[in-house]
Design an enzyme around this catalytic site. Structure first.
Site, PDB file in Angstrom:
ATOM      1  CE  LYS A   1      37.352  23.022  57.458  1.00  0.00           C
ATOM      2  NZ  LYS A   1      37.391  24.418  56.906  1.00  0.00           N
TER       3      LYS A   1
ATOM      4  CE1 TYR B   1      37.462  27.011  61.716  1.00  0.00           C
ATOM      5  CE2 TYR B   1      35.425  25.832  62.185  1.00  0.00           C
ATOM      6  CZ  TYR B   1      36.641  25.931  61.516  1.00  0.00           C
ATOM      7  OH  TYR B   1      37.020  24.940  60.638  1.00  0.00           O
TER       8      TYR B   1
ATOM      9  CG  PHE C   1      34.264  33.647  56.656  1.00  0.00           C
ATOM     10  CD1 PHE C   1      34.648  32.667  57.563  1.00  0.00           C
ATOM     11  CD2 PHE C   1      35.222  34.555  56.220  1.00  0.00           C
ATOM     12  CE1 PHE C   1      35.954  32.599  58.039  1.00  0.00           C
ATOM     13  CE2 PHE C   1      36.533  34.494  56.684  1.00  0.00           C
ATOM     14  CZ  PHE C   1      36.894  33.509  57.604  1.00  0.00           C
TER      15      PHE C   1
ATOM     16  NE  ARG D   1      47.916  26.631  57.260  1.00  0.00           N
ATOM     17  CZ  ARG D   1      46.629  26.925  57.478  1.00  0.00           C
ATOM     18  NH1 ARG D   1      45.972  26.373  58.487  1.00  0.00           N
ATOM     19  NH2 ARG D   1      46.005  27.769  56.703  1.00  0.00           N
TER      20      ARG D   1
ATOM     21  CB  THR E   1      41.664  29.114  52.482  1.00  0.00           C
ATOM     22  OG1 THR E   1      42.698  29.282  53.453  1.00  0.00           O
ATOM     23  CG2 THR E   1      40.307  29.115  53.163  1.00  0.00           C
TER      24      THR E   1
ATOM     25  NE  ARG F   1      41.459  23.511  53.008  1.00  0.00           N
ATOM     26  CZ  ARG F   1      41.938  24.386  53.890  1.00  0.00           C
ATOM     27  NH1 ARG F   1      42.963  25.160  53.580  1.00  0.00           N
ATOM     28  NH2 ARG F   1      41.390  24.482  55.086  1.00  0.00           N
TER      29      ARG F   1
ATOM     30  CG  ASN G   1      38.066  24.713  53.271  1.00  0.00           C
ATOM     31  OD1 ASN G   1      37.527  24.141  54.214  1.00  0.00           O
ATOM     32  ND2 ASN G   1      38.882  25.724  53.449  1.00  0.00           N
TER      33      ASN G   1
ATOM     34  CG  HIS H   1      40.872  22.849  60.922  1.00  0.00           C
ATOM     35  ND1 HIS H   1      40.838  24.223  60.881  1.00  0.00           N
ATOM     36  CD2 HIS H   1      41.613  22.521  62.019  1.00  0.00           C
ATOM     37  CE1 HIS H   1      41.526  24.708  61.919  1.00  0.00           C
ATOM     38  NE2 HIS H   1      41.999  23.689  62.625  1.00  0.00           N
TER      39      HIS H   1
ATOM     40  CD  GLU I   1      42.945  24.551  65.895  1.00  0.00           C
ATOM     41  OE1 GLU I   1      42.795  25.702  65.475  1.00  0.00           O
ATOM     42  OE2 GLU I   1      43.323  23.605  65.166  1.00  0.00           O
TER      43      GLU I   1
HETATM   44  P1  IDP Z   1      42.320  27.832  56.729  1.00  0.00           P
HETATM   45  O1  IDP Z   1      41.301  26.765  57.042  1.00  0.00           O
HETATM   46  O2  IDP Z   1      42.961  27.614  55.388  1.00  0.00           O
HETATM   47  O3  IDP Z   1      43.318  28.025  57.841  1.00  0.00           O
HETATM   48  P2  IDP Z   1      41.064  30.310  57.647  1.00  0.00           P
HETATM   49  O4  IDP Z   1      41.358  31.659  57.072  1.00  0.00           O
HETATM   50  O5  IDP Z   1      41.627  29.989  58.997  1.00  0.00           O
HETATM   51  O6  IDP Z   1      41.509  29.214  56.566  1.00  0.00           O
HETATM   52  O7  IDP Z   1      39.480  30.181  57.691  1.00  0.00           O
HETATM   53  C1  IDP Z   1      38.859  29.132  58.420  1.00  0.00           C
HETATM   54  C2  IDP Z   1      37.790  28.503  57.544  1.00  0.00           C
HETATM   55  O8  IDP Z   1      36.784  29.487  57.274  1.00  0.00           O
HETATM   56  C3  IDP Z   1      38.259  28.064  56.145  1.00  0.00           C
HETATM   57  O9  IDP Z   1      38.868  26.792  56.135  1.00  0.00           O
HETATM   58  C4  IDP Z   1      36.950  28.061  55.376  1.00  0.00           C
HETATM   59  O10 IDP Z   1      36.149  26.909  55.675  1.00  0.00           O
HETATM   60  C5  IDP Z   1      36.255  29.285  55.963  1.00  0.00           C
HETATM   61  N1  IDP Z   1      36.525  30.499  55.179  1.00  0.00           N
HETATM   62  C6  IDP Z   1      37.688  31.217  55.131  1.00  0.00           C
HETATM   63  N2  IDP Z   1      37.575  32.274  54.308  1.00  0.00           N
HETATM   64  C7  IDP Z   1      36.310  32.233  53.824  1.00  0.00           C
HETATM   65  C8  IDP Z   1      35.577  33.065  52.900  1.00  0.00           C
HETATM   66  O11 IDP Z   1      36.083  34.064  52.372  1.00  0.00           O
HETATM   67  N3  IDP Z   1      34.284  32.683  52.640  1.00  0.00           N
HETATM   68  C9  IDP Z   1      33.695  31.586  53.223  1.00  0.00           C
HETATM   69  N4  IDP Z   1      34.342  30.798  54.074  1.00  0.00           N
HETATM   70  C10 IDP Z   1      35.636  31.105  54.372  1.00  0.00           C
HETATM   71 MG    MG Z   2      42.952  28.625  59.824  1.00  0.00          MG
END
Ligand code: IDP
Ligand code: MG
Length: 138
Positions: free
Chosen positions: A9, A49, A57, A85, A91, A102, A112, A115, A126
């Site tokens: 990212k 997304y 968010f 993962r 996350t 991360r 973070n 992805h 994807e």
């Molecule tokens: P993941 O990347 O661990 O699978 P997801 O829940 O799929 O997490 O969320 C996608 C992306 O959205 C996350 O990697 C992060 O960049 C962002 N994100 C997720 N939850 C939050 C939040 O509570 N606040 C801000 N950004 C978030």
């Molecule tokens: Mg995800």
């Protein structure tokens, strides 16, 4: 063997962690099928997304993901989705286990570092978002 789609990212590119993260990809036994360096538009990010469109968010995430260059890669390994993962961690980097990507490199829950696809089915979708068939080396 299975596949996953990963992104490095904008925060991790800006903070010069691309080399470390690619080294980790190799160390973890992934085969690189395709890799590219690019910048998403806001529209591209919204498309990628769209499953998160209802989440609070979503807009900020899409703005952030289009704010700078990223690396996208299609990877292959046994249990590719689950293994990546595990390698990237939770996350929120505050909750990510020590040694995960991360925990090592992320700036925040949003920025973070990386992805990873969440299922084999989404990995296929994807991968086809970023790569045409001839851009994937079997
Ligand atoms: P993941 O990347 O661990 O699978 P997801 O829940 O799929 O997490 O969320 C996608 C992306 O959205 C996350 O990697 C992060 O960049 C962002 N994100 C997720 N939850 C939050 C939040 O509570 N606040 C801000 N950004 C978030
Ligand atoms: Mg995800």
């Amino acid at each position: 063997m299975s596949k996953t789609l990963i992104m490095i990212k904008p925060d991790a590119v800006k903070n010069k962690h691309v080399g470390d993260i690619i080294a980790r990809i190799e160390k973890e036994g992934f085969k690189i099928l395709g890799m590219k360096y690019l910048q998403l538009s806001m529209e591209d990010a919204k498309q990628f997304y769209k499953v998160h469109a209802a989440r609070p968010f979503y807009n900020d995430l899409c703005k952030y993901m289009s704010s700078g260059p990223i690396v996208a890669a299609a990877l292959e390994r046994e249990n590719a989705v689950a293994h990546w993962r595990e390698v990237i961690g939770a996350t929120d980097p505050k909750e990510a286990k020590p040694g995960t990507i991360r925990a090592l490199y992320a700036e925040s829950k949003e920025a973070n570092a990386v992805h990873g696809s969440d299922s084999d089915e989404n990995a296929e979708l994807e991968i086809s978002f970023f790569f045409k068939g001839y851009e994937l080396v079997p």
